[in-house]
Write a protein that holds these residues in place. Structure first.
Motif, PDB file in Angstrom:
ATOM      1  N   GLU A   9      68.151  48.977 -20.041  1.00  0.00           N
ATOM      2  CA  GLU A   9      68.101  47.707 -20.786  1.00  0.00           C
ATOM      3  C   GLU A   9      67.956  46.537 -19.830  1.00  0.00           C
ATOM      4  O   GLU A   9      67.131  45.637 -20.052  1.00  0.00           O
ATOM      5  CB  GLU A   9      69.351  47.553 -21.649  1.00  0.00           C
ATOM      6  N   LYS A  10      68.743  46.532 -18.756  1.00  0.00           N
ATOM      7  CA  LYS A  10      68.681  45.449 -17.782  1.00  0.00           C
ATOM      8  C   LYS A  10      67.297  45.371 -17.125  1.00  0.00           C
ATOM      9  O   LYS A  10      66.778  44.278 -16.882  1.00  0.00           O
ATOM     10  CB  LYS A  10      69.752  45.671 -16.696  1.00  0.00           C
ATOM     11  N   ALA A  11      66.703  46.529 -16.846  1.00  0.00           N
ATOM     12  CA  ALA A  11      65.389  46.577 -16.198  1.00  0.00           C
ATOM     13  C   ALA A  11      64.253  46.337 -17.186  1.00  0.00           C
ATOM     14  O   ALA A  11      63.102  46.108 -16.768  1.00  0.00           O
ATOM     15  CB  ALA A  11      65.205  47.921 -15.500  1.00  0.00           C
ATOM     16  N   GLY A  12      64.539  46.402 -18.470  1.00  0.00           N
ATOM     17  CA  GLY A  12      63.481  46.248 -19.463  1.00  0.00           C
ATOM     18  C   GLY A  12      62.520  47.433 -19.462  1.00  0.00           C
ATOM     19  O   GLY A  12      61.338  47.297 -19.743  1.00  0.00           O
ATOM     20  N   LYS A  13      63.044  48.573 -19.137  1.00  0.00           N
ATOM     21  CA  LYS A  13      62.233  49.811 -19.041  1.00  0.00           C
ATOM     22  C   LYS A  13      62.729  50.825 -20.035  1.00  0.00           C
ATOM     23  O   LYS A  13      63.821  50.774 -20.513  1.00  0.00           O
ATOM     24  CB  LYS A  13      62.286  50.406 -17.627  1.00  0.00           C
TER      25      LYS A  13
END
Length: 120
Positions: free
Chosen positions: A116-120
């Protein structure tokens, strides 16, 4: 010309053959590196599949610093899935791995937060 997804395969045990055979049937994926805790395993798998231009290593972080990749294929044991996924995500790669996601719910949640943090 087909744009190719650049992939690093982590974990060069027996299951890696299945992954590499599947990738070999595609023209839109290129294996740019193979990583295994035993570098010789990675080297043998690269030779077996004719991946002569692929970087071979035993440390995912070092490999990620040396090659440009879009995705990491995680073919490791469940106990290291979270470490592999979180490392790949920190370097901006998507992760495609085998099940289970992790060896515990806490580690699975950690991997999901990292995604989620990486947007992946």
């Amino acid at each position: 010309m087909v744009e190719r997804t650049r992939a690093i395969l982590v974990g060069c045990g027996g299951m890696s053959r299945t992954w590499l055979k599947a990738v070999g049937e595609r023209d839109d994926v290129e294996i740019v590196a193979l990583v295994d805790i035993d570098r010789d395993n990675a080297r043998r798998r690269a030779e077996e599949f004719g991946l002569y231009n692929a970087l071979v290593g035993s440390d995912l972080k070092l490999v990620l610093k040396k090659v440009e990749a879009d995705v990491v294929f995680d073919v490791t044991v469940p106990e290291v899935h979270t470490e592999v996924a979180c490392t790949a995500l920190r370097y901006g790669c998507h992760v495609l791995g085998e099940k289970p996601l992790a060896d515990s719910m806490a580690r699975a949640r950690r991997a999901l937060r990292a995604a989620e943090k990486a947007g992946k």
